[in-house]
Design a protein around this motif. Sequence first.
Motif, PDB file in Angstrom:
ATOM      1  N   TRP A 107      81.204  29.331  49.428  1.00 20.34           N
ATOM      2  CA  TRP A 107      80.174  30.310  48.467  1.00 20.34           C
ATOM      3  C   TRP A 107      78.732  31.614  49.660  1.00 20.34           C
ATOM      4  CZ3 TRP A 107      75.106  30.645  47.014  1.00 20.34           C
ATOM      5  CH2 TRP A 107      75.058  31.688  46.134  1.00 20.34           C
ATOM      6  N   MET A 147      83.108  26.079  40.497  1.00 20.58           N
ATOM      7  CA  MET A 147      83.094  25.291  40.916  1.00 20.58           C
ATOM      8  C   MET A 147      80.847  24.799  41.990  1.00 20.58           C
ATOM      9  SD  MET A 147      83.530  27.520  44.923  1.00 20.58           S
ATOM     10  CE  MET A 147      83.672  26.955  46.201  1.00 20.58           C
ATOM     11  N   ASN A 197      81.701  23.483  49.044  1.00 18.84           N
ATOM     12  CA  ASN A 197      81.855  24.000  48.734  1.00 18.84           C
ATOM     13  C   ASN A 197      80.519  24.412  48.238  1.00 18.84           C
ATOM     14  OD1 ASN A 197      84.023  22.743  47.469  1.00 18.84           O
ATOM     15  ND2 ASN A 197      83.416  21.848  45.736  1.00 18.84           N
ATOM     16  N   GLU A 249      80.564  18.248  47.378  1.00 18.47           N
ATOM     17  CA  GLU A 249      79.017  19.762  46.854  1.00 18.47           C
ATOM     18  C   GLU A 249      78.682  20.329  48.023  1.00 18.47           C
ATOM     19  OE1 GLU A 249      77.236  17.388  44.664  1.00 18.47           O
ATOM     20  OE2 GLU A 249      78.341  17.688  42.898  1.00 18.47           O
TER      21      GLU A 249
END
Length: 328
Positions: A197, A149, A193, A190
């Motif tokens: 994370w 991802m 994500n 992006e």
Amino acid sequence: MPLGRPVYHPAGHDEALRAVLQDLRTGRWVSTRNLLTETPDWGLWTQRTQVLGAAVAGSDVVRAWRAEEPHSTSATVLHTRVLVERALRAHRSGHRQTNDLWREAVAACGEASAMSPEDPVPWICLLTLAQLDVGQRWDQHRAAPPEPMLFPGPWQLLAEADKRDPGNREAYHRMLQFVYARRSEGPLTEAYNFVQWASAAAPAGSALHLLPLYVRVERYRREAGQEQALDLHWISEDATRAALLALQLWFDHTTPATSSVLDLSHLAHALWGAHQFHDASRVFQALDPFYATVPWTYRTRSPGDADAAAEVFLQARARCFSASRGPG
């Protein structure tokens, strides 16, 4: 409760750093050497060298220090900080010497790393310089991500910094800046994500739990002028959850004396925007007497105006304190 006008200072609550900054700016470096020698951990070392390097990037005081103490690790690392800051400033202004300054900074990173292999700062500096490679021409800036991802990027540089100081605040913020440079316009998928994370695996007390708040502010900045939509954005369920998680997983496990004023300002702003006034008042108290102009400046009609940002900060703080006291 604090009622005075907030003060901006790059050292924030770090009293020792505030004291040596004035010396360094006037060309006296001995107190800086002593402070860095006594700095107890990599997180604080990273924070202090960042502030010091930015403060004297326009002077030759660190060069003078290195001339007298060429084998000083502290002087070498601070010299690297100065060169990286100069390359960044040249890049932002479109200066014709940007590439030369960039190469000089990269070489300094290698020298600092060789002198102090356990130090995360040289790797953080290389990660900082990665944002200058907008087209990701360098192999190390387009490595495969650790999860599907995520995006190709300078993951090995982040891993090297993380190995030396797991969860280093600046390292992850530099990676986020790389994402912004990679996608300077359009959706922030992006970036979202990445911060999800990074924060998901962070332990309690880690500043990485605030990363989602920074991406929300970046979205706010990119959508400037749509005030009503932005206000609704801050009281959404997702935004409120992010603010409360940052409070519970970071703020409740840290102390103002060791916390970034920028982080505290982002958390106070997010809680105020989410109408979590009582919790926000706790963060405002922890900030006193300092504040950071960002993100408050994006609530003004003239981003970059420190006085206007301070007024928004004061209004938000007063609203939260009033709500916390309740009626009567």
